[in-house]
Design an enzyme around this catalytic site. Structure first.
Site, PDB file in Angstrom:
ATOM      1  N   GLY A 145      11.155   7.143 -14.872  1.00 26.57           N
ATOM      2  CA  GLY A 145      10.419   7.341 -16.107  1.00 26.57           C
ATOM      3  C   GLY A 145       9.630   6.149 -16.607  1.00 26.57           C
ATOM      4  O   GLY A 145       8.875   6.274 -17.574  1.00 26.57           O
ATOM      5  N   GLU A 184      16.047   4.679 -11.003  1.00 25.31           N
ATOM      6  CA  GLU A 184      15.371   5.211  -9.809  1.00 25.31           C
ATOM      7  C   GLU A 184      13.924   5.578 -10.121  1.00 25.31           C
ATOM      8  O   GLU A 184      13.535   6.738 -10.002  1.00 25.31           O
ATOM      9  CB  GLU A 184      16.150   6.417  -9.277  1.00 25.31           C
ATOM     10  N   PRO A 185      13.131   4.596 -10.513  1.00 25.58           N
ATOM     11  CA  PRO A 185      11.733   4.894 -10.823  1.00 25.58           C
ATOM     12  C   PRO A 185      10.896   5.035  -9.548  1.00 25.58           C
ATOM     13  O   PRO A 185      11.344   4.687  -8.455  1.00 25.58           O
ATOM     14  CB  PRO A 185      11.258   3.661 -11.598  1.00 25.58           C
ATOM     15  N   ARG A 196       6.910   5.843 -10.190  1.00 26.28           N
ATOM     16  CA  ARG A 196       5.556   5.637 -10.678  1.00 26.28           C
ATOM     17  C   ARG A 196       5.275   4.160 -10.975  1.00 26.28           C
ATOM     18  O   ARG A 196       4.208   3.659 -10.669  1.00 26.28           O
ATOM     19  CB  ARG A 196       5.362   6.469 -11.959  1.00 26.28           C
ATOM     20  N   ARG A 211      -2.957  16.359  -9.900  1.00 23.92           N
ATOM     21  CA  ARG A 211      -2.521  16.080 -11.276  1.00 23.92           C
ATOM     22  C   ARG A 211      -3.520  16.546 -12.363  1.00 23.92           C
ATOM     23  O   ARG A 211      -3.100  17.149 -13.347  1.00 23.92           O
ATOM     24  CB  ARG A 211      -2.202  14.591 -11.453  1.00 23.92           C
ATOM     25  N   TYR A 235      -1.827  19.230 -14.652  1.00 27.28           N
ATOM     26  CA  TYR A 235      -1.293  18.767 -15.942  1.00 27.28           C
ATOM     27  C   TYR A 235      -2.378  18.354 -16.929  1.00 27.28           C
ATOM     28  O   TYR A 235      -2.058  17.843 -18.000  1.00 27.28           O
ATOM     29  CB  TYR A 235      -0.407  17.523 -15.745  1.00 27.28           C
ATOM     30  N   CYS A 250     -12.995  26.594  -3.751  1.00 30.17           N
ATOM     31  CA  CYS A 250     -13.519  27.772  -4.439  1.00 30.17           C
ATOM     32  C   CYS A 250     -12.592  28.187  -5.571  1.00 30.17           C
ATOM     33  O   CYS A 250     -11.994  29.276  -5.547  1.00 30.17           O
ATOM     34  CB  CYS A 250     -13.677  28.916  -3.447  1.00 30.17           C
ATOM     35  N   GLU A 251     -12.415  27.332  -6.517  1.00 27.91           N
ATOM     36  CA  GLU A 251     -11.585  27.582  -7.699  1.00 27.91           C
ATOM     37  C   GLU A 251     -12.196  26.751  -8.809  1.00 27.91           C
ATOM     38  O   GLU A 251     -12.548  25.583  -8.564  1.00 27.91           O
ATOM     39  CB  GLU A 251     -10.165  27.038  -7.509  1.00 27.91           C
ATOM     40  N   TYR A 310       2.729  10.647  -6.994  1.00 27.33           N
ATOM     41  CA  TYR A 310       2.462  12.073  -7.105  1.00 27.33           C
ATOM     42  C   TYR A 310       0.998  12.377  -6.765  1.00 27.33           C
ATOM     43  O   TYR A 310       0.363  13.251  -7.361  1.00 27.33           O
ATOM     44  CB  TYR A 310       2.831  12.583  -8.519  1.00 27.33           C
TER      45      TYR A 310
HETATM   46  N1  LLP Z   1      14.591  10.497 -10.440  1.00 28.12           N
HETATM   47  C1  LLP Z   1      14.511  11.838 -10.515  1.00 28.12           C
HETATM   48  C2  LLP Z   1      15.738  12.633 -10.422  1.00 28.12           C
HETATM   49  C3  LLP Z   1      13.257  12.450 -10.674  1.00 28.12           C
HETATM   50  O1  LLP Z   1      13.182  13.772 -10.753  1.00 28.12           O
HETATM   51  C4  LLP Z   1      12.085  11.655 -10.738  1.00 28.12           C
HETATM   52  C5  LLP Z   1      10.774  12.272 -10.905  1.00 28.12           C
HETATM   53  C6  LLP Z   1      12.218  10.254 -10.634  1.00 28.12           C
HETATM   54  C7  LLP Z   1      13.488   9.718 -10.493  1.00 28.12           C
HETATM   55  C8  LLP Z   1      11.041   9.317 -10.681  1.00 28.12           C
HETATM   56  O2  LLP Z   1      10.383   9.370 -11.885  1.00 28.12           O
HETATM   57  P1  LLP Z   1       9.210   8.331 -12.273  1.00 28.12           P
HETATM   58  O3  LLP Z   1       9.821   6.955 -12.359  1.00 28.12           O
HETATM   59  O4  LLP Z   1       8.183   8.384 -11.226  1.00 28.12           O
HETATM   60  O5  LLP Z   1       8.748   8.814 -13.596  1.00 28.12           O
HETATM   61  N2  LLP Z   1       4.492  15.124 -10.763  1.00 28.12           N
HETATM   62  C9  LLP Z   1       4.592  14.504 -12.074  1.00 28.12           C
HETATM   63  C10 LLP Z   1       5.846  13.678 -12.202  1.00 28.12           C
HETATM   64  C11 LLP Z   1       7.101  14.452 -11.922  1.00 28.12           C
HETATM   65  C12 LLP Z   1       8.349  13.627 -11.986  1.00 28.12           C
HETATM   66  C13 LLP Z   1       9.411  14.267 -11.167  1.00 28.12           C
HETATM   67  N3  LLP Z   1      10.623  13.521 -11.117  1.00 28.12           N
HETATM   68  C14 LLP Z   1       3.318  13.669 -12.310  1.00 28.12           C
HETATM   69  O6  LLP Z   1       2.427  13.693 -11.457  1.00 28.12           O
HETATM   70  O7  LLP Z   1       3.193  13.032 -13.355  1.00 28.12           O
END
Ligand code: LLP
Length: 422
Positions: free
Chosen positions: A234, A276-277, A279, A314, A318, A344-345, A374
């Site tokens: 996150g 567990e990041p 992004r 994305r 979103y 074609c969308e 992502y």
């Molecule tokens: N741990 C778990 C269990 C998760 O489901 C996720 C992401 C992460 C860690 C890593 O999260 P981060 O640090 O990257 O925020 N597709 C969306 C994001 C979906 C996140 C899914 N889970 C986007 O493009 O913004």
């Protein structure tokens, strides 16, 4: 990425060179940037809580070369599926270096997860008897949904709170650990995933407090010494040029303060703190290089490129913003333009209005920012527009780390029954 004169370079390599060598559309990752992002976050958290470890959520970018950079930096892997466990294995990580955080697992997922000996993170109490039917994980945790979630990507990516499909209800948590302990499990952790792309440091301590109030009671009442508590991912990044990033130092300090005070309030043996990041490590360390193929003046002026919603999902999925640069033309006068891919969308018309250089022309290279998380991982084949290539830059060196898909890839698993082949 930097600009020399009017030309952009990733690391020390001009985007023009990369486009000429590997073609477009092309994902390009900057190894030094990934390492710098990782080190910044690691040193911030270790400063305030030395017994700390990151597990890289490989779902965000599953190229083995990228995961290997994070492995070299000391990260474990957070795997969402058995195939991601296999990917971790391919780069030399297994057992307690891998956290299996799947959800709604099948029996096959459970069996293969158990065989691989990874840390098992259960998303629901109903999974416990199903897992125990096949074996006992050496270390187990439950994913707790503390009842609140947030995301800068909007409701689409709020992976906690009452509307999320994830995690144990707080009221089930005590019972879940009680049953697991009664079944003979001896080593425990706890987990949550607070949401994705959050740039407010206070939020991380707020949600840590919610989790610790649930988990602290479990530890105290059931006399469980948690080996780790995983606060999920996150950690956010800014997508718009005017947005502020996450103050990682403040996030680490606030989280560690809350964590330590809750550990002592509940009399817990200090567990390892984990996160567990994904992004934050890879998001701003990759760009997509695309090419302008044609420009049309109809109801609107629209720039047609080879970067479609299948290349970068994305914006269409979103409504996410990704900044776009035009190589060689950034200093030119601007006009409001649309920009799209070749599908074609109409959702492929993914930039409806943006101030772009008015001199933009066929053959120009565009560069799309913040594509590392992502991005490729959510790309797909549609309209016969196949997945792009991926390259890695390290200073002045560059490598192809995934080849471009071709027609054979598109039809690889198809079969035409004999009666149709005439
Ligand atoms: N741990 C778990 C269990 C998760 O489901 C996720 C992401 C992460 C860690 C890593 O999260 P981060 O640090 O990257 O925020 N597709 C969306 C994001 C979906 C996140 C899914 N889970 C986007 O493009 O913004």
């Amino acid at each position: 990425m930097r600009k020399e004169g009017n030309e952009f370079l990733i690391g020390d390599v001009p985007v023009k060179t990369l486009a000429a060598k590997y073609g477009t559309p092309l994902y390009v990752y900057d190894e030094q940037k990934i390492r710098a992002n990782y080190r910044k976050a690691k040193s911030a958290f270790e400063k305030y809580y030395p017994d700390f470890r990151f597990f890289y959520a490989v779902k965000a970018c599953n190229n083995p070369a990228i995961a290997s950079i994070l492995k070299q930096e000391g990260a474990g892997i957070d795997a969402a599926s058995v195939n991601e466990i296999l990917l971790a294995k391919k780069i030399g990580l297994g057992g307690k270096d891998v956290m299996f955080s799947g959800n709604f697992l099948s029996d096959d997922d459970i069996k293969q997860g158990l065989e691989s000996g990874v840390i098992f993170n259960l998303d629901d109490i109903s999974l416990l008897p199903r897992v125990l039917k096949f074996g006992e994980p050496e270390i187990m945790s439950f994913r707790v949904n503390p009842g609140y979630g947030r995301s800068n990507v909007g409701e689409f990516v709020t992976n906690a709170g009452p509307n999320a499909k994830f995690g144990l209800h707080p009221d089930q948590t005590m019972e879940a650990y009680r049953l697991a302990k009664a079944a003979g499990i001896k080593r425990f952790g706890a987990h949550m995933m607070p949401g994705s792309c959050i740039t407010d440091p206070e939020y991380f301590s707020f949600i840590t407090k919610l989790l610790m109030d649930i988990i602290g009671k479990v530890g105290r009442e059931l006399k469980i010494d948690f080996e780790f508590i995983d606060l999920g991912g996150g950690l956010g990044i800014p997508y718009k040029p005017e947005e502020d990033g996450l103050d990682i130092e403040a996030a680490a300090r606030l989280v560690a303060e809350t964590f330590k005070s809750k550990v002592s309030e509940f009399g817990l043996k200090p567990p390892r703190l984990m996160m567990e990041p994904a992004r934050f490590f890879v998001g701003n360390a990759a760009w997509i290089i695309g090419k302008v193929h044609s420009i049309k003046n109809s109801y609107k002026k629209i720039v047609g490129t080879d970067v479609g919603m299948n290349t970068l999902a994305r914006p269409a999925m979103y409504g996410s913003y990704h900044h776009i640069y035009v190589n060689g033309k950034e200093d030119d006068k601007r006009e409001t333009l649309g920009l799209c891919g070749q599908l074609c969308e109409n959702t492929d018309f993914w930039v409806k209005e943006r101030e772009l250089p008015s001199t933009i022309a066929e053959g120009d290279l565009i560069i799309i920012e913040n594509a590392g998380a992502y991005g490729y991982a959510m790309s797909y084949q549609y309209n016969g527009r196949l997945r792009p290539a991926e390259a890695l830059v390290n200073g002045k060196d560059h490598y192809l780390i995934r080849g471009r898909e071709n027609f054979e890839d598109m039809v690889r698993h198809t079969a035409v029954p004999g009666h149709l082949a005439i």
